[in-house]
Write a protein that holds these residues in place. Structure first.
Motif, PDB file in Angstrom:
ATOM      1  N   GLY A  57       0.967  -1.101   0.116  1.00 59.17           N
ATOM      2  CA  GLY A  57       0.120   0.169  -0.008  1.00 59.17           C
ATOM      3  C   GLY A  57       1.146   1.141   0.054  1.00 59.17           C
ATOM      4  N   VAL A  58       1.929   1.308   0.635  1.00 61.83           N
ATOM      5  CA  VAL A  58       2.784   2.407   0.935  1.00 61.83           C
ATOM      6  C   VAL A  58       3.490   2.750  -0.326  1.00 61.83           C
ATOM      7  N   PHE A  59       3.829   1.599  -1.141  1.00 64.08           N
ATOM      8  CA  PHE A  59       4.663   1.518  -2.223  1.00 64.08           C
ATOM      9  C   PHE A  59       3.698   2.080  -3.449  1.00 64.08           C
ATOM     10  N   VAL A  60       2.557   2.028  -3.333  1.00 66.29           N
ATOM     11  CA  VAL A  60       1.433   2.332  -4.368  1.00 66.29           C
ATOM     12  C   VAL A  60       1.360   3.960  -4.078  1.00 66.29           C
ATOM     13  N   LEU A  61       1.213   4.520  -2.832  1.00 65.28           N
ATOM     14  CA  LEU A  61       1.117   5.783  -2.310  1.00 65.28           C
ATOM     15  C   LEU A  61       2.596   6.615  -2.633  1.00 65.28           C
ATOM     16  N   ALA A  62       3.626   6.098  -2.482  1.00 65.47           N
ATOM     17  CA  ALA A  62       4.812   6.616  -2.849  1.00 65.47           C
ATOM     18  C   ALA A  62       4.964   6.707  -4.241  1.00 65.47           C
ATOM     19  N   SER A  63       4.687   6.045  -5.069  1.00 60.12           N
ATOM     20  CA  SER A  63       4.534   5.872  -6.379  1.00 60.12           C
ATOM     21  C   SER A  63       3.667   6.874  -7.201  1.00 60.12           C
ATOM     22  N   LEU A  64       2.591   7.224  -6.472  1.00 56.72           N
ATOM     23  CA  LEU A  64       1.446   8.164  -6.919  1.00 56.72           C
ATOM     24  C   LEU A  64       1.998   9.626  -6.805  1.00 56.72           C
ATOM     25  N   LEU A  65       2.760  10.003  -5.518  1.00 56.30           N
ATOM     26  CA  LEU A  65       3.228  10.900  -5.206  1.00 56.30           C
ATOM     27  C   LEU A  65       4.204  11.185  -6.008  1.00 56.30           C
ATOM     28  N   THR A  66       5.353  10.319  -6.509  1.00 46.07           N
ATOM     29  CA  THR A  66       6.454  10.484  -7.249  1.00 46.07           C
ATOM     30  C   THR A  66       5.999  10.761  -8.623  1.00 46.07           C
ATOM     31  N   GLY A  67       5.066   9.997  -9.032  1.00 45.37           N
ATOM     32  CA  GLY A  67       4.509  10.337 -10.329  1.00 45.37           C
ATOM     33  C   GLY A  67       3.968  11.652 -10.761  1.00 45.37           C
ATOM     34  N   VAL A  68       3.111  12.022  -9.647  1.00 45.20           N
ATOM     35  CA  VAL A  68       2.709  13.693  -9.708  1.00 45.20           C
ATOM     36  C   VAL A  68       3.772  14.860  -9.921  1.00 45.20           C
ATOM     37  N   LEU A  69       4.647  14.306  -9.146  1.00 48.82           N
ATOM     38  CA  LEU A  69       5.627  15.515  -8.989  1.00 48.82           C
ATOM     39  C   LEU A  69       6.619  15.511 -10.177  1.00 48.82           C
ATOM     40  N   VAL A  70       7.042  14.270 -10.703  1.00 47.82           N
ATOM     41  CA  VAL A  70       7.867  13.978 -11.857  1.00 47.82           C
ATOM     42  C   VAL A  70       7.104  14.664 -12.948  1.00 47.82           C
ATOM     43  N   ALA A  71       5.643  14.472 -12.990  1.00 45.02           N
ATOM     44  CA  ALA A  71       4.988  14.894 -14.267  1.00 45.02           C
ATOM     45  C   ALA A  71       5.160  16.362 -14.630  1.00 45.02           C
ATOM     46  N   TYR A  72       5.452  17.246 -13.441  1.00 43.80           N
ATOM     47  CA  TYR A  72       5.837  18.468 -13.635  1.00 43.80           C
ATOM     48  C   TYR A  72       7.041  19.243 -13.528  1.00 43.80           C
ATOM     49  N   THR A  73       8.082  18.386 -13.004  1.00 47.44           N
ATOM     50  CA  THR A  73       9.526  18.743 -12.961  1.00 47.44           C
ATOM     51  C   THR A  73      10.421  17.925 -13.631  1.00 47.44           C
ATOM     52  N   GLY A  74      10.018  16.867 -13.982  1.00 45.44           N
ATOM     53  CA  GLY A  74      11.136  15.832 -14.389  1.00 45.44           C
ATOM     54  C   GLY A  74      11.842  15.243 -13.252  1.00 45.44           C
ATOM     55  N   ALA A  75      12.704  14.381 -13.506  1.00 48.65           N
ATOM     56  CA  ALA A  75      13.447  13.614 -12.644  1.00 48.65           C
ATOM     57  C   ALA A  75      14.561  14.451 -11.861  1.00 48.65           C
ATOM     58  N   ILE A  76      14.236  14.575 -10.663  1.00 51.75           N
ATOM     59  CA  ILE A  76      15.530  15.563 -10.047  1.00 51.75           C
ATOM     60  C   ILE A  76      15.639  14.486  -8.636  1.00 51.75           C
ATOM     61  N   GLY A  77      17.095  14.337  -8.743  1.00 58.51           N
ATOM     62  CA  GLY A  77      17.793  13.407  -8.077  1.00 58.51           C
ATOM     63  C   GLY A  77      18.418  13.680  -6.664  1.00 58.51           C
TER      64      GLY A  77
END
Length: 361
Positions: free
Chosen positions: A262-282
């Motif tokens: 469940g937390v993997f899904v939540l972390a992926s969702l949050l990552t996807g939303v952020l990367v969709a607007y900023t790209g990959a920031i490491g």
């Protein structure tokens, strides 16, 4: 048994001494980080290719300034960028903290585990395929980035555990391998698209940047950050239990498999939303959690708010440097975070290799 001299006080580190120190320090850390974030935001509004006096910036923000070109620069160009930087930095730091708890490895980070690369691959596919302009920015782009992030995270976790146990070295190798494959897939999509416009957009996702920030694109990442962080703070106790290991957490009543999924899904969702607007920031999710743990300890209920504030301040300052060190050129902020985080990552691999096999340090 050690006998103390007459009149000597007992040792300070006795039954919760460090915990008491951490609790007394916690409000000060929150206050200090809040001030740093505010100062970074003001600097982000004032500095750039055009320097604006701080007093003028404060007057514009508080609505006391007369209409001027400075007002447009501050409110329409720099303010959305500062807000997006704060939201993205906070989100990446929170995600990194949670991933480190889930896999019990201090080297976990959305970028290093290939999660950001998966999200970028999904977003680039939507851009190149040209899914309706309005739909792509509001629905398809974040959805594709989320799908890519989740797929990458599941794949890395499966590869790292294939031999029956997951070590720090195997996790990092799996993340690097998946990240390279997804980066190659992104390049393949770009090459086959044969479009200069697509090339510019894809470069934004691969390097990571905040230059395209606008007010109308901030609502979704801000809401995702607030809701996701609140949910994770509510899950602080199970996250703490994971630090003792799967067997120990199971004995204490935690269904580790279901909780981790469940937390993997939540972390992926949050990552996807952020990367969709900023790209990959490491490396934001690697640097900030370690600094925060040194300040307030590893308990997630207190750690996550500190991490969010620290990540926000860090990325706002990094973006400020990206806009000013080579002005009027604008360096992608992902380049600067990589230059900062790469040496730190190598130091951790060399100096804390044995600790990387267990939970977060």
């Amino acid at each position: 048994m050690k006998v103390l001299p007459r009149g000597a006080a007992p040792p300070a580190r006795e039954h919760g001494g460090p915990r008491t120190t951490t609790r007394s320090r916690y409000p000060l850390v929150l206050a200090a980080l809040t001030l740093v974030l505010l100062a970074a935001a003001v600097a982000g509004l004032a500095l750039g290719s055009v320097r604006i006096p701080t007093g003028q910036v404060l007057a514009i923000v508080t609505g006391r300034a007369e209409p001027s070109p400075y007002r447009t620069i501050v409110l329409e160009v720099r303010a959305p960028r500062v807000v997006l930087g704060a939201v993205t930095g906070a989100g990446l730091a929170v995600i990194g903290t949670v991933l480190q708890a889930l896999v019990r490895n201090p080297l976990a980070d959305p970028f290093l585990l290939g999660v950001s690369s998966g999200a970028s691959a999904g977003a680039v596919a939507v851009i190149v395929l040209g899914v309706g302009a309005g739909v792509a920015t509001t629905v398809a782009l974040p959805a594709a980035a989320f799908a890519g992030a989740l797929a990458a995270l599941v794949l890395v976790y499966a590869l790292a555990r294939r031999a029956g146990s997951m070590t720090g070295g195997r996790l990092v190798l799996a993340g690097v391998a998946v990240s390279y494959v997804l980066s190659a897939l992104t390049s393949l999509i770009l090459v086959t698209s044969a479009s200069a416009a697509h090339a510019q957009e894809v470069l934004h996702w691969t390097l990571g940047g905040l230059g395209g920030a606008r007010w109308d694109m901030l609502a979704l990442p801000a809401v995702a950050l607030v809701l996701g962080t609140l949910v994770l703070i509510a899950l602080a106790r199970p996250l703490d239990l994971l630090l003792v290991g799967e067997e120990g957490a199971g004995v204490l009543g935690l269904d580790t498999g279901r909780f981790r999924a469940g937390v993997f899904v939540l972390a992926s969702l949050l990552t996807g939303v952020l990367v969709a607007y900023t790209g990959a920031i490491g490396f934001v999710g690697l640097l900030v959690p370690h600094a925060a743990r040194m300040a307030v300890g590893a308990a997630h209920r207190t750690l996550l708010p500190v991490v969010a504030l620290g990540g926000a301040a860090f990325l706002v300052l990094a973006d400020l440097a990206a806009r000013t060190v080579a002005a009027p050129s604008d360096i992608p902020v992902g380049v600067l975070t990589a230059l900062t985080g790469g040496p730190f990552f190598l130091w951790m691999l060399r100096g804390r290799g044995t600790r990387a096999e267990g939970g977060p340090a």
